[in-house]
Design an enzyme around this catalytic site. Structure first.
Site, PDB file in Angstrom:
ATOM      1  N   LYS A 137     -49.806  84.286  -7.581  1.00  0.00           N
ATOM      2  CA  LYS A 137     -49.562  83.827  -6.208  1.00  0.00           C
ATOM      3  C   LYS A 137     -50.845  83.511  -5.458  1.00  0.00           C
ATOM      4  O   LYS A 137     -50.850  82.653  -4.581  1.00  0.00           O
ATOM      5  CB  LYS A 137     -48.771  84.878  -5.423  1.00  0.00           C
ATOM      6  CG  LYS A 137     -47.315  84.915  -5.813  1.00  0.00           C
ATOM      7  CD  LYS A 137     -46.483  85.582  -4.745  1.00  0.00           C
ATOM      8  CE  LYS A 137     -45.011  85.546  -5.130  1.00  0.00           C
ATOM      9  NZ  LYS A 137     -44.164  86.222  -4.167  1.00  0.00           N
TER      10      LYS A 137
ATOM     11  N   LYS B  51     -38.177  78.349 -13.782  1.00  0.00           N
ATOM     12  CA  LYS B  51     -37.179  79.170 -13.116  1.00  0.00           C
ATOM     13  C   LYS B  51     -36.481  78.380 -12.008  1.00  0.00           C
ATOM     14  O   LYS B  51     -37.127  77.578 -11.339  1.00  0.00           O
ATOM     15  CB  LYS B  51     -37.953  80.338 -12.471  1.00  0.00           C
ATOM     16  CG  LYS B  51     -37.253  81.639 -12.376  1.00  0.00           C
ATOM     17  CD  LYS B  51     -38.252  82.760 -12.074  1.00  0.00           C
ATOM     18  CE  LYS B  51     -38.136  83.200 -10.624  1.00  0.00           C
ATOM     19  NZ  LYS B  51     -38.500  84.597 -10.378  1.00  0.00           N
TER      20      LYS B  51
ATOM     21  N   LYS C 162     -36.413  78.213  -4.956  1.00  0.00           N
ATOM     22  CA  LYS C 162     -36.270  77.513  -3.682  1.00  0.00           C
ATOM     23  C   LYS C 162     -37.461  76.621  -3.408  1.00  0.00           C
ATOM     24  O   LYS C 162     -37.435  75.803  -2.502  1.00  0.00           O
ATOM     25  CB  LYS C 162     -36.102  78.534  -2.552  1.00  0.00           C
ATOM     26  CG  LYS C 162     -37.226  79.536  -2.462  1.00  0.00           C
ATOM     27  CD  LYS C 162     -36.755  80.846  -1.885  1.00  0.00           C
ATOM     28  CE  LYS C 162     -37.839  81.890  -2.099  1.00  0.00           C
ATOM     29  NZ  LYS C 162     -37.349  83.238  -2.170  1.00  0.00           N
TER      30      LYS C 162
END
Ligand code: TRP
Length: 343
Positions: free
Chosen positions: A114, A206, A209
């Site tokens: 991240k 994956k 969103k």
């Protein structure tokens, strides 16, 4: 005192819920209500480790609460609340910041992924994220946590923190009248099939969103037409469906769609392929679209009803938070004593 198997899990309110959240998490939370004491929360304090608009944060928090309830969590059986409503999460996470070692935290692959190139400029909270997650779990002495594969390393860290706390404070734990360990060694609940829902446009990614393509992700609040459209446009390969699961090897998109079918219908992959094997994609996709619509739209309708009037959810969360506090506060009283805080 009798041993209570206690489940804790949380979902981060940082985007619209999608099929991956439903099949991978929410749906699996429901049957645990029958076998465990269950605590499910919306981890808003985790959400703000990256920037969140306050209006969106609230909306997503209500959306998760609505999804929990619409999918079958019973607020009388399960404790449902919002993380920030129980301030002890923050307090225990600070203590865990002082138990966990820099080296352990630096090994967390999710932080590395991240923060990437930008690691000097991410929040301190993002680095401490797994320590707060350990606090979420151990604040209730939870014994089991259902999570996706990407969270297994964080659960490993939770166990390491529990063990180090139990070890470092051994004497005080005993002096406080506890026999053996203070915090349990929390188990990861096995990841069931079809846990890893993939993008409808790229079977190697994956479902998420943050995908660039609008058609790659089925959202829990999508209406019937949109669900059908996304499934019909999903990427597939040129071959017919195989007749057995082994034939899906190396065919990520096919594997994903068949996996979604199996999960939504509670059937095995082989059973689904027994029906659709050697057929083309057209018939399969239309059956999958009908199935997805029949499972998801009643949930979406109930979610829409619940988020339209937040009052009903507010009452449920206030009650859940009170019940969560009733478990957490005596545990925190012990922790403060063990650590040596004067009260
Ligand atoms: N980190 C989890 C995720 O991103 C969310 C989470 C926070 C969680 N606290 C938790 C999950 C405690 C299980 C238990 O999915």
């Amino acid at each position: 005192m009798a041993f209570t198997p206690r489940v804790f899990s949380g979902i981060k309110p940082s985007g619209d819920l999608h099929l991956g959240n439903y099949l991978g998490a929410i749906r699996r939370f429901v049957p645990l209500q029958e076998t465990h004491e269950t605590i499910y929360c919306m981890v808003d304090m985790h959400a703000i480790t990256v920037w969140q608009d306050h209006v969106d944060l609230k909306r997503w928090t209500y959306e998760i609460a609505a999804a929990y309830i619409a999918a079958g969590l019973d607020p009388k059986k399960s404790i449902i609340f919002n993380q920030s409503q129980v301030v002890e999460h923050a307090e225990l996470s600070w203590i865990f910041n002082c138990v966990a070692r820099m080296g352990w935290m630096e090994r967390m692959t999710q932080f590395k992924d991240k923060s990437g190139e930008n690691s000097e400029n991410v929040s301190l909270g993002l680095f401490a994220y797994p320590s707060l997650m350990a606090a979420d779990i151990l604040l209730y002495k939870s014994t089991a946590v259902p999570v996706g594969e990407d969270q297994c390393q964080h659960l490993e860290l939770t166990r390491d923190i529990a063990k180090k706390f139990n070890h470092d404070f051994k004497k005080q734990i005993k002096a406080n009248g506890h026999k053996g360990n203070f915090f349990p060694v929390t188990e990861t609940l096995a990841i069931g099939p079809a846990m890893r829902v993939k993008s409808l446009k790229d079977g190697s990614k994956k479902m998420s969103k943050s995908d660039a393509s609008d058609l790659s992700t089925i959202y829990m609040m999508d209406d019937a037409d949109l669900i059908a459209k996304k499934i019909k446009r999903a990427t597939t390969d040129a071959d017919a469906l195989p007749s057995e699961a082994a034939g899906l090897d190396g065919r990520a998109e096919a594997e994903n769609l068949v996996g979604i079918f199996a999960a939504l219908s509670n059937r095995s992959v082989n059973d689904v392929l027994g029906e659709f094997g050697s057929q083309g994609w057209g018939a399969f996709k239309s059956a999958l679209a009908d199935l997805a619509v029949s499972v998801l739209t009643p949930i979406a309708d109930e979610m829409k009803r619940l988020v339209a009037d937040r009052g009903e959810i507010d009452v449920i969360l206030r009650d859940g938070a009170a019940r969560a506090r009733a478990i957490a506060q005596p545990i925190m009283d012990d922790v403060r004593n063990i650590v040596g805080f004067v009260r």
